[in-house]
Design an enzyme around this catalytic site. Sequence first.
Site, PDB file in Angstrom:
ATOM      1  N   ASN A   7      45.367   8.156  66.212  1.00 39.61           N
ATOM      2  CA  ASN A   7      44.899   7.458  65.007  1.00 39.61           C
ATOM      3  C   ASN A   7      43.839   6.442  65.438  1.00 39.61           C
ATOM      4  O   ASN A   7      44.153   5.355  65.917  1.00 39.61           O
ATOM      5  CB  ASN A   7      46.105   6.767  64.357  1.00 39.61           C
ATOM      6  CG  ASN A   7      45.723   5.875  63.180  1.00 39.61           C
ATOM      7  OD1 ASN A   7      44.546   5.627  62.911  1.00 39.61           O
ATOM      8  ND2 ASN A   7      46.729   5.365  62.482  1.00 39.61           N
ATOM      9  N   ARG A  99      43.918  11.438  62.824  1.00 40.26           N
ATOM     10  CA  ARG A  99      43.379  10.826  61.608  1.00 40.26           C
ATOM     11  C   ARG A  99      41.869  11.019  61.666  1.00 40.26           C
ATOM     12  O   ARG A  99      41.232  10.675  62.652  1.00 40.26           O
ATOM     13  CB  ARG A  99      43.710   9.339  61.595  1.00 40.26           C
ATOM     14  CG  ARG A  99      43.000   8.592  60.497  1.00 40.26           C
ATOM     15  CD  ARG A  99      43.217   7.111  60.643  1.00 40.26           C
ATOM     16  NE  ARG A  99      42.584   6.390  59.563  1.00 40.26           N
ATOM     17  CZ  ARG A  99      41.997   5.204  59.725  1.00 40.26           C
ATOM     18  NH1 ARG A  99      41.970   4.629  60.908  1.00 40.26           N
ATOM     19  NH2 ARG A  99      41.452   4.605  58.702  1.00 40.26           N
ATOM     20  N   HIS A 188      41.417   5.267  53.832  1.00 39.87           N
ATOM     21  CA  HIS A 188      42.788   4.792  54.068  1.00 39.87           C
ATOM     22  C   HIS A 188      43.786   5.594  53.229  1.00 39.87           C
ATOM     23  O   HIS A 188      44.887   5.126  52.949  1.00 39.87           O
ATOM     24  CB  HIS A 188      42.952   3.296  53.720  1.00 39.87           C
ATOM     25  CG  HIS A 188      42.194   2.367  54.610  1.00 39.87           C
ATOM     26  ND1 HIS A 188      41.525   1.269  54.126  1.00 39.87           N
ATOM     27  CD2 HIS A 188      42.021   2.362  55.950  1.00 39.87           C
ATOM     28  CE1 HIS A 188      40.954   0.622  55.128  1.00 39.87           C
ATOM     29  NE2 HIS A 188      41.222   1.262  56.247  1.00 39.87           N
ATOM     30  N   ARG A 249      33.033  -6.029  58.299  1.00 44.92           N
ATOM     31  CA  ARG A 249      32.232  -5.376  57.249  1.00 44.92           C
ATOM     32  C   ARG A 249      32.135  -6.262  56.012  1.00 44.92           C
ATOM     33  O   ARG A 249      33.106  -6.955  55.672  1.00 44.92           O
ATOM     34  CB  ARG A 249      32.877  -4.035  56.863  1.00 44.92           C
ATOM     35  CG  ARG A 249      32.548  -2.916  57.814  1.00 44.92           C
ATOM     36  CD  ARG A 249      33.417  -1.700  57.586  1.00 44.92           C
ATOM     37  NE  ARG A 249      34.550  -1.653  58.508  1.00 44.92           N
ATOM     38  CZ  ARG A 249      35.590  -0.849  58.399  1.00 44.92           C
ATOM     39  NH1 ARG A 249      35.658   0.005  57.398  1.00 44.92           N
ATOM     40  NH2 ARG A 249      36.567  -0.887  59.272  1.00 44.92           N
ATOM     41  N   GLU A 391      51.028   5.616  59.168  1.00 49.88           N
ATOM     42  CA  GLU A 391      50.004   6.669  59.130  1.00 49.88           C
ATOM     43  C   GLU A 391      50.336   7.768  60.145  1.00 49.88           C
ATOM     44  O   GLU A 391      50.140   8.948  59.857  1.00 49.88           O
ATOM     45  CB  GLU A 391      48.629   6.065  59.480  1.00 49.88           C
ATOM     46  CG  GLU A 391      48.032   5.219  58.360  1.00 49.88           C
ATOM     47  CD  GLU A 391      46.914   4.294  58.861  1.00 49.88           C
ATOM     48  OE1 GLU A 391      47.153   3.563  59.843  1.00 49.88           O
ATOM     49  OE2 GLU A 391      45.832   4.287  58.266  1.00 49.88           O
TER      50      GLU A 391
END
Length: 410
Positions: A7, A99, A188, A249, A391
């Site tokens: 991931n 991922r 996500h 970001r 995840e």
Amino acid sequence: MEILVLNAGSSSQKSCLYSLKEDAIPLHPPAPLWEAQIDWTHHQGVAELKVKTINGVVFQEELNTQSRLETVEYMLQTLQQGETKVIDSLAEIDCVGHRVVHGGDKYHDSTLITKEVKDAIADFAKFAPVHNPANLEGIVAIEHILGEKVTQVAVFDTAFHAQMPEAAIVYPLPYEFYEHGIRRYGFHGISHQYVSQRAAQILDKDLTSLKLVTCHLGNGCSLAAVKNGYSIDTTMGFTPTAGLMMGTRSGDTDPGIIIDLLRRGHTGEQIDDIFNRRSGFLGLSGISADMRKIEEAIGQGNSRAKLAYDVYIHILRSFIGAMIATLEGVDAIVFTAGVGENAANVRADVCTSFAFLGLKIDEEKNNHRPVDRDISTPDSPIKVLVIHTQEDWAIAQECIRLTQLSTVPS
Ligand SMILES: Nc1ncnc2c1ncn2[C@@H]1O[C@H](COP(=O)(O)OP(=O)(O)O)[C@@H](O)[C@H]1O
Ligand SMILES: CC(=O)OP(=O)(O)O
Ligand SMILES: [Mg+2]
């Protein structure tokens, strides 16, 4: 069945190995045999590796390297060597799940990785320049170590949002842009989907009857409006630069700023660097992208760190409000990922804005450590949940599903 999961996020590479007795998917996430994390955020050219095994062995090392590929390969060697060894040989791994952040408009579901899939991931790197190259490096590292025959599965962050209504997808730009794939994709998704399913379990309700705002607040941050189990709106867009303020970001700003920068001679590369790597908490505070360092600086009276925090909360509240409007109500707000799971003050500062709806959190429950809990008061009509995003487990489940599908006789 041994399943390895990679991931890759913007600031870290997390990995784990699951060992399942049968191919059936267990009801609760099993503890991984081995977990590893590479953190690139500390110093330039230094990767911090941490490995933990199910037997409690912990191994930590700082690696001086510029090569992400080499670091990933080194991390994987700890599976079969040294004190963290949990398998005799990497050849025991049956399937590797990755991922993959951007699947463009091509992949609405997880898929077995082929040359065509790798080419597409490379192509979509232009939309997710921080993420897709890291995802691809993980795939290539596995091929180096295990050979090209090993089964690899790509699980896309965009897939959960693929069915959003058109009004939530289309940008108010000339229509041709939409026809050329310039639209909101959202990210996500693996996390938003997992935590919404987990929220239904915690609330003891059927997911198909719930309106949820899921807040994935990590280094990258996004919200999803999840209605009856489906994502109907989200804050990230064409790229993971959009929406909320993040570690480095900017999230949403005025497109006029980009026009102005171009007119003043900035190149595309420079603008990319400003909006993706030099903005957010890092850009505003001048200190760090890491919420822990921001909180520390606020404690020491640093006013720019405080400003950065206030902007983050201001934006987060307004987008949660927007998601509630899209849902036409809300049963629960779910906080997840590094900041969402750990920063009690962020949850408290966000939730006070919704007191006018009767939402109330219990301070003690909010400050309490273990995750996967309801932190609202019993009389709060809107529940507030803190859920540890899994995840990796969601990706492992997709590996089981896809390998079973591919072995079903036609
Ligand atoms: N105890 C903590 N308190 C506040 N923030 C934390 C804590 N632990 C982690 N974080 C935040 O979580 C962020 C990383 O979240 P994570 O979900 O792991 O990110 P990613 O997957 O995008 O790399 C860090 O930048 C840090 O700001
Ligand atoms: C899509 C995205 O922003 O991912 P991360 O939070 O891992 O950087
Ligand atoms: Mg993450």
